[in-house]
Write a protein that holds these residues in place. Structure first.
Motif, PDB file in Angstrom:
ATOM      1  N   HIS A 511      75.787  37.586  44.564  1.00 63.05           N
ATOM      2  CA  HIS A 511      77.191  37.887  44.847  1.00 63.05           C
ATOM      3  C   HIS A 511      77.632  37.195  46.138  1.00 63.05           C
ATOM      4  O   HIS A 511      76.859  37.083  47.096  1.00 63.05           O
ATOM      5  CB  HIS A 511      77.382  39.402  44.972  1.00 63.05           C
ATOM      6  CG  HIS A 511      78.808  39.835  44.870  1.00 63.05           C
ATOM      7  ND1 HIS A 511      79.679  39.793  45.933  1.00 63.05           N
ATOM      8  CD2 HIS A 511      79.524  40.323  43.820  1.00 63.05           C
ATOM      9  CE1 HIS A 511      80.862  40.248  45.550  1.00 63.05           C
ATOM     10  NE2 HIS A 511      80.798  40.573  44.273  1.00 63.05           N
ATOM     11  N   ASP A 512      78.871  36.730  46.164  1.00 64.86           N
ATOM     12  CA  ASP A 512      79.392  36.035  47.343  1.00 64.86           C
ATOM     13  C   ASP A 512      79.316  36.901  48.596  1.00 64.86           C
ATOM     14  O   ASP A 512      79.017  36.409  49.692  1.00 64.86           O
ATOM     15  CB  ASP A 512      80.843  35.602  47.109  1.00 64.86           C
ATOM     16  CG  ASP A 512      80.948  34.445  46.121  1.00 64.86           C
ATOM     17  OD1 ASP A 512      79.920  33.766  45.907  1.00 64.86           O
ATOM     18  OD2 ASP A 512      82.040  34.246  45.561  1.00 64.86           O
ATOM     19  N   TYR A 513      79.590  38.197  48.429  1.00 61.63           N
ATOM     20  CA  TYR A 513      79.573  39.096  49.589  1.00 61.63           C
ATOM     21  C   TYR A 513      78.162  39.208  50.166  1.00 61.63           C
ATOM     22  O   TYR A 513      77.982  39.203  51.387  1.00 61.63           O
ATOM     23  CB  TYR A 513      80.091  40.467  49.180  1.00 61.63           C
ATOM     24  CG  TYR A 513      80.064  41.487  50.301  1.00 61.63           C
ATOM     25  CD1 TYR A 513      80.903  41.362  51.397  1.00 61.63           C
ATOM     26  CD2 TYR A 513      79.191  42.577  50.261  1.00 61.63           C
ATOM     27  CE1 TYR A 513      80.889  42.293  52.420  1.00 61.63           C
ATOM     28  CE2 TYR A 513      79.168  43.515  51.277  1.00 61.63           C
ATOM     29  CZ  TYR A 513      80.009  43.359  52.354  1.00 61.63           C
ATOM     30  OH  TYR A 513      79.984  44.274  53.371  1.00 61.63           O
ATOM     31  N   ARG A 515      75.873  36.951  49.990  1.00 56.10           N
ATOM     32  CA  ARG A 515      75.617  35.676  50.668  1.00 56.10           C
ATOM     33  C   ARG A 515      76.232  35.669  52.065  1.00 56.10           C
ATOM     34  O   ARG A 515      75.639  35.154  53.019  1.00 56.10           O
ATOM     35  CB  ARG A 515      76.183  34.514  49.840  1.00 56.10           C
ATOM     36  CG  ARG A 515      75.483  34.297  48.497  1.00 56.10           C
ATOM     37  CD  ARG A 515      75.903  32.974  47.872  1.00 56.10           C
ATOM     38  NE  ARG A 515      75.502  32.893  46.482  1.00 56.10           N
ATOM     39  CZ  ARG A 515      76.308  33.118  45.450  1.00 56.10           C
ATOM     40  NH1 ARG A 515      77.593  33.393  45.661  1.00 56.10           N
ATOM     41  NH2 ARG A 515      75.857  33.024  44.212  1.00 56.10           N
ATOM     42  N   GLN A 516      77.422  36.243  52.195  1.00 59.16           N
ATOM     43  CA  GLN A 516      78.075  36.320  53.504  1.00 59.16           C
ATOM     44  C   GLN A 516      77.267  37.173  54.474  1.00 59.16           C
ATOM     45  O   GLN A 516      77.103  36.815  55.650  1.00 59.16           O
ATOM     46  CB  GLN A 516      79.480  36.895  53.352  1.00 59.16           C
ATOM     47  CG  GLN A 516      80.455  36.011  52.603  1.00 59.16           C
ATOM     48  CD  GLN A 516      81.776  36.705  52.321  1.00 59.16           C
ATOM     49  OE1 GLN A 516      82.099  37.722  52.944  1.00 59.16           O
ATOM     50  NE2 GLN A 516      82.536  36.184  51.367  1.00 59.16           N
TER      51      GLN A 516
END
Length: 530
Positions: A511-513, A515-516
């Motif tokens: 998920h992009d979150y 990764r952040q």
């Protein structure tokens, strides 16, 4: 050319030696990281540079700021220097701000004290300082109060106050300790940008090497009031010689040994849980709204498992925790503990509740300072139908304290007589005393020094192996979650956006979150870790 130079500074308070021959240097446009555990003398060294010292202090040595002999200045002269030539960013923004004054008024106050300008001019410059601290006026009006802002936003207000007069030196004392990893990364990036833009020097104080690894140009490592090692950051990580420096580096990446394995059966089941809050009305005739803090969250914890729950402030972690503990009823879904509902007839199931305990982030704040340790650790006895008394109670207290590495005689002391790590051990003893099956650890090690944190993590791992405990580990520190959990849940805006084995989620987030979060987490240089 030196901006701040401290030479052979020795300091005693009421005859007790605190600093012993401390020397360090901050130059314009560079960041000095000052590293060490609590009590090492980091903060008192910084306060010495501003002459913010308690009564009964004796100093020797030399402190110069932009050529000025600080120790020779009068208090009136120091009042002019503080805020104008040197700014300070404190660890806890909520206590550094006045809750009764707007953020605009508080930033403007710094300007009004030091310069003869009108209130309107001061507010205009306050708005500019807040803009530079990434709080633009169109989104964050000057009329806002501190309680209307998040932790990271409040820290930006404190930074705006410190840079309002563009000081030559900025001192940041643990400015990111209580912040989420993404907010922490943003604050550190902001501080670095301000150093570049204004050419000021920055003294960044931290107990965590990883926080300053990529930020500091130079490092000073302190222990018991002395500088044990100093040098350029890039080379110092690779040439550390002092045993204490090496111990700090090792503790930063410490992974406790865990031998236990999770069973196949579920201990806690959370099924499509929903939790809404009623929002305030706007005006006399406004309608109330609803804010969904937890939105159809489902997961399970197996017996003997250590499950991590990560996410930024406001994502719903604490709300979910209160629901699991039976402190707040949910509007939808259900929570089962060993097959039994946590809530029965709109009340917490006492038989279930006694099998769960919690360890909070701030051990001092979670204890009554007027009570002795024996009374503090027996608080969970109220959950028992027949709590032990007399000799049986004393034996239970002694067993709980000894299980966390303290002594039975510690029961007679008060909480202020212990260090931060010892207080957290007492908090764990309180959780253990009624022999629960599940312990929820809510940011239980985030405020601890790296070496103390390593000791507490080792203790938790040993207790889990010996007693078969199950943990729900809530933290914004991804390195901690990675070191002690089997699986991890990533929560955002009230929903679980990713879950899986801890190593797999952190090494290959989907998920992009996630990764952040992983990208924002502070890490030591790869060649140092290797």
């Amino acid at each position: 050319m030196s901006l701040l130079q401290i030479e052979n500074l020795s300091l005693a308070i009421h005859g007790v030696p605190i600093l012993k021959g401390v020397s360090l240097e901050v130059t314009p446009g560079r960041i000095l990281g000052v590293i060490g555990e609590s009590g090492s003398g980091k903060s008192i060294t910084a306060f010495s540079a501003m002459r913010l010292l308690p009564n009964g202090t004796d100093c020797s040595g030399r402190i110069t700021l932009a050529g000025q002999d600080i120790l020779a200045r009068s208090e009136a002269e120091m009042c002019a220097i503080r805020g104008r030539d040197v700014g300070m960013v404190f660890q806890e923004p909520m206590t550094a701000l006045n809750p009764l004054k707007t953020i605009g008024a508080q930033v403007a106050e710094t300007i009004l004290i030091h310069e003869k300008v009108s209130k309107a001019q001061a507010l205009e410059r306050a708005a500019e300082a807040l803009r530079r601290a990434e709080l633009p006026q169109d989104r964050f009006p000057l009329s806002r109060y501190p309680h209307e802002l998040s932790g990271g936003q409040r820290q930006r207000v404190v930074i705006a106050m410190a840079i309002a007069l563009r000081p030559k030196l900025l001192i940041a004392d643990e400015p990111t300790t209580a912040l989420d990893v993404t907010t922490q990364a943003q604050i550190l990036k902001l501080l670095k940008r301000l150093v570049v833009e204004d050419g000021m020097g920055l003294m960044l104080i931290s107990h965590d090497l990883a926080v300053v690894a990529d930020l500091a140009d130079d490092l000073v490592i302190m222990r018991k009031g002395e500088v044990v090692e100093a040098g350029p950051a890039k080379s110092l990580f690779r040439t550390m010689k002092h045993p204490y420096s090496k111990a700090l580096l090792e503790a930063s990446g410490h992974v406790p040994d865990r031998a236990g394995e999770a069973a196949d059966m579920s201990l806690l089941e959370v099924r499509k849980v929903v939790r809404d809050y009623v929002t305030h009305t706007h005006g006399w005739w406004g309608k109330t709204g609803h804010y969904r803090a937890v939105n159809e969250v489902s997961f399970e914890i197996r017996k003997g498992e250590s499950l991590g729950l990560v996410g930024e402030s406001g994502c719903g972690k604490s709300t979910l925790t209160r629901a699991i503990l039976g402190l707040e009823e949910v509007q939808g879904g259900e929570i089962l503990f060993d097959g039994q509902p946590v809530f029965t007839h709109h009340h917490a199931n006492k038989a279930v509740r006694r099998r769960m305990q919690v360890v909070f982030q701030d051990p001092y704040g979670s204890f009554n300072p007027r009570w002795r340790v024996d009374r503090l650790v027996t608080e969970p006895f109220h959950l028992l139908d027949n709590p032990p008394k007399g000799a049986e109670r004393d034996n239970a207290v002694a067993e709980a304290l000894e299980s966390v590495g303290l002594t039975a005689d510690d029961r007679y002391k008060y909480i202020h007589e212990f260090s931060g790590g010892q207080r957290q051990r007492i908090a764990i003893a309180r959780a253990l005393i009624i022999k629960p099956d599940l312990i929820i650890l809510d940011e239980a090690v985030s405020a601890l020094d790296v070496s103390v944190r390593a000791q507490v993590l080792d203790l938790l791992a040993a207790l889990s192996d010996r007693l078969g405990l199950t943990y729900l580990f809530i933290s914004h520190d991804l390195s901690v979650v990675r070191s002690i959990t089997d699986r991890v849940l990533v929560m955002k805006a009230g929903e679980i956006v990713e879950e899986g084995p801890t190593g797999a989620v952190f090494d290959a987030p989907k998920h992009d979150y996630t990764r952040q979060l992983v990208a924002a987490a502070p890490v030591l240089p790869a060649d140092v870790v290797a």
